[in-house]
Write a protein that holds these residues in place. Sequence first.
Motif, short mmCIF file in Angstrom:
data_model
loop_
_atom_site.label_atom_id
_atom_site.label_comp_id
_atom_site.label_asym_id
_atom_site.label_seq_id
_atom_site.Cartn_x
_atom_site.Cartn_y
_atom_site.Cartn_z
N PHE A 72 4.99 8.49 5.08
CA PHE A 72 4.93 7.02 4.69
C PHE A 72 6.31 6.55 4.55
N ALA A 73 7.27 7.22 4.40
CA ALA A 73 8.62 6.92 4.64
C ALA A 73 9.06 6.28 6.07
N SER A 74 8.28 6.95 7.02
CA SER A 74 8.30 6.58 8.30
C SER A 74 7.68 5.26 8.46
N ILE A 75 6.48 5.16 7.85
CA ILE A 75 5.83 3.82 8.01
C ILE A 75 6.46 2.86 7.55
N ARG A 76 7.18 3.05 6.25
CA ARG A 76 7.94 2.05 5.71
C ARG A 76 9.27 1.32 6.60
N THR A 104 0.60 -1.16 0.06
CA THR A 104 0.04 -0.10 0.20
C THR A 104 0.86 1.38 -0.11
N VAL A 105 1.97 1.20 0.76
CA VAL A 105 2.72 2.48 0.72
C VAL A 105 4.09 2.59 0.04
N GLN A 106 4.40 1.38 -0.57
CA GLN A 106 5.76 1.44 -1.21
C GLN A 106 5.83 2.30 -2.49
N ASN A 107 4.79 2.83 -3.04
CA ASN A 107 4.77 3.99 -4.13
C ASN A 107 4.44 5.38 -3.61
#
Length: 331
Positions: free
Chosen positions: A144-148, A135-138
Amino acid sequence: MKLFIREHLLLIAVQLVQFGAIISIYWLDGYRRLPVVLYAVFIGFFFLSCYLVHQYVTRRRFYLRLSRPLDSLDEAYQRIEEAPVSKALEELLHSHYRHTMQQLTTMKKQQEQHLSFIDQWVHQMKTPLSVIELTVQNMDEPEFASIREELERMRSGLHTVLYMARLRAFEKDFNIRQVVLPQLIHEVLHEHKRQFIRNRIFPVVEAADPGISVQTDEKWLFFMLSQIINNAIKYTAAKASGDKKIKVSCYLRNSEAVIEVRDEGIGIQASDLKRVFDPFFTGENGRGLRESTGMGLYLTKESADRLGHVIELESEAGKGTAVRLIFAAQA
């Protein structure tokens, strides 16, 4: 023999006091025939000695059993002798053995159930993690970088738990085959590419021969090398400033193949070097990093030992760490 003497010391002391009291009474009463008195004392000591010798000879096995520890619980069922005290001791040991085995069986069953639950939970958690990653890779927004980043930490933790579970049944979960080491190194580094980019660390790969191969389990070797690389990234990222590089080398040393991971990070304190392979040991540096679990190097060492490989570690505080996996070279 020592136990026998200690048990009968009181009896011998009582006999001595008794003989002394009898002699004193006769002496105070005016009886002065010393040879007769001494003869009576001799007779008393003779019967006492006969009793003690008989007790020791007939119960020697009993005292020997009490003098040495049991090598195993099964020895509790060995017969000692027919004396009442010996039989009572045997019954007590048998009762204790049965009670202990019941408790061990219950605890083993509870542990197996708990570990089975953990294994299932780890596998179940991998699916939602994969969905969140897709879901967050793109998405390039900073949040979202923090989530990754947190997802990577969660995945790393789940892998650690999973391999701890697999280590319990290691003999059922390995497959030895020919593995090309430089190729595996590139796969591991690719797996950690986001961590390298995020921490601005540059990996350097050196392979004396791109065809160096060994007989090992590829999955377990991938896990071991991942743990070493993950530690190198973690402690290199903690370095305050300067160039941040991690050098991964693959070469032959005499008749051995070696994978060496060398970083220029904060290193390990000399006082911690002897304990780095202990489970849950984080050391001075690890206490400052919230993601340190103290299990990475422990699992790596355990896996290497079971595969017949050798792991070496050298480090100096403030100058970096070098970890080597050593294998028997294959043609």
